[in-house]
Design an enzyme around this catalytic site. Sequence first.
Site, short mmCIF file in Angstrom:
data_model
loop_
_atom_site.label_atom_id
_atom_site.label_comp_id
_atom_site.label_asym_id
_atom_site.label_seq_id
_atom_site.Cartn_x
_atom_site.Cartn_y
_atom_site.Cartn_z
N ASP A 90 -44.99 32.83 80.27
CA ASP A 90 -44.17 33.82 79.57
C ASP A 90 -44.55 33.89 78.10
OD1 ASP A 90 -41.63 34.92 81.25
OD2 ASP A 90 -42.39 33.04 82.03
N LYS A 125 -41.72 29.51 83.57
CA LYS A 125 -40.57 29.21 84.43
C LYS A 125 -40.37 27.71 84.55
CE LYS A 125 -37.43 29.59 87.67
NZ LYS A 125 -36.09 30.14 87.41
#
Length: 333
Positions: A226, A237
């Site tokens: 991310d 995650k």
Amino acid sequence: MQPVLADSVRLTEDGVLILDRRQFPFERNWVLCRTAEDVGRAIEDMVTQSSGPYFAVLFAMVLKARTLEALPFEQARAQLAETARMLENTRRTNNALRKATKIVLDHVDAARDVTHALAGAEEGDRRYRAKSQALGEHTANLLPDNATVMTHCWADLYLTETVRAAQHQQKTLRFFCTETRPYLQGARLTAETLIEMGVDTTLITDGMGAAVLQSGEVDALVTAADRVTMDGHVVNKVGTLGLAVAAHAFGVPFHAQVQAPDLLAPTTDHVEIEYRDGAEVLQVLGRPSATPRVKGHYPAFDVTPPRFVTTVVTDRGVYPAGELDKYYEGEQR
């Protein structure tokens, strides 16, 4: 064949259509968001995630712009910027939402006309897909033929473009997917998409990752990121950190995929980790999995230090985690 999830956010005359990933693949329902605020709620409620919010935000900006066309430019621009801030705050750890609003606002500013939001969204869509394709090709180049890959969560276009590039190179890949609690993105999204693409896929629970890495069956751990900080920390995650540490312990390379390291995040001090409602870990797909008398704890992301990262794969090539400045060599900052 185009995987279903590769085109799961669409702009229509009525609004933004979003495939509800919370129910996929058991149900294939589309949520119609008629306003930018509706899109924001859909993102917060996990109707879509991974790269889905990026496309949703692009198109949400168009929805908002449509309502502002009769206003003087400065007034319309101010309201569009306010919507951009709202959308960016729906998922704060991933910086893709900021990139989505920026490209739309840049087109609006260049033309001094909010109707150019659509051109910005279309350019943002094309750019993301092209960068994902390049990233996938660079990743496929790292993987030997007949490689077994472990992945975590749902890497979206990064994953599909990696598989597509490997297939073009006539490489055969096999995947282990972690289930990825509590939303089971690995079990529902990754596994289903890999099967759609004709890939040999095995699902494991989150707790099995280290044991499978220890078994010697895995040639590479590959996940999306991310965010990657300029000093090489990989934000992804939650659960990625444990897999990366285990991979390092058992000599399995970890390749983290991101289109670009984030210049606005020199270190992890510049990245806000999203904490979601702990009650979410007390259920699976809407059904209780624990007594409501227990508390839940849910950091949605974790941070993998660069010493556990073999390479960071970007649209411009592959870099060691400690050499990410090279991505921007020759650019004016």
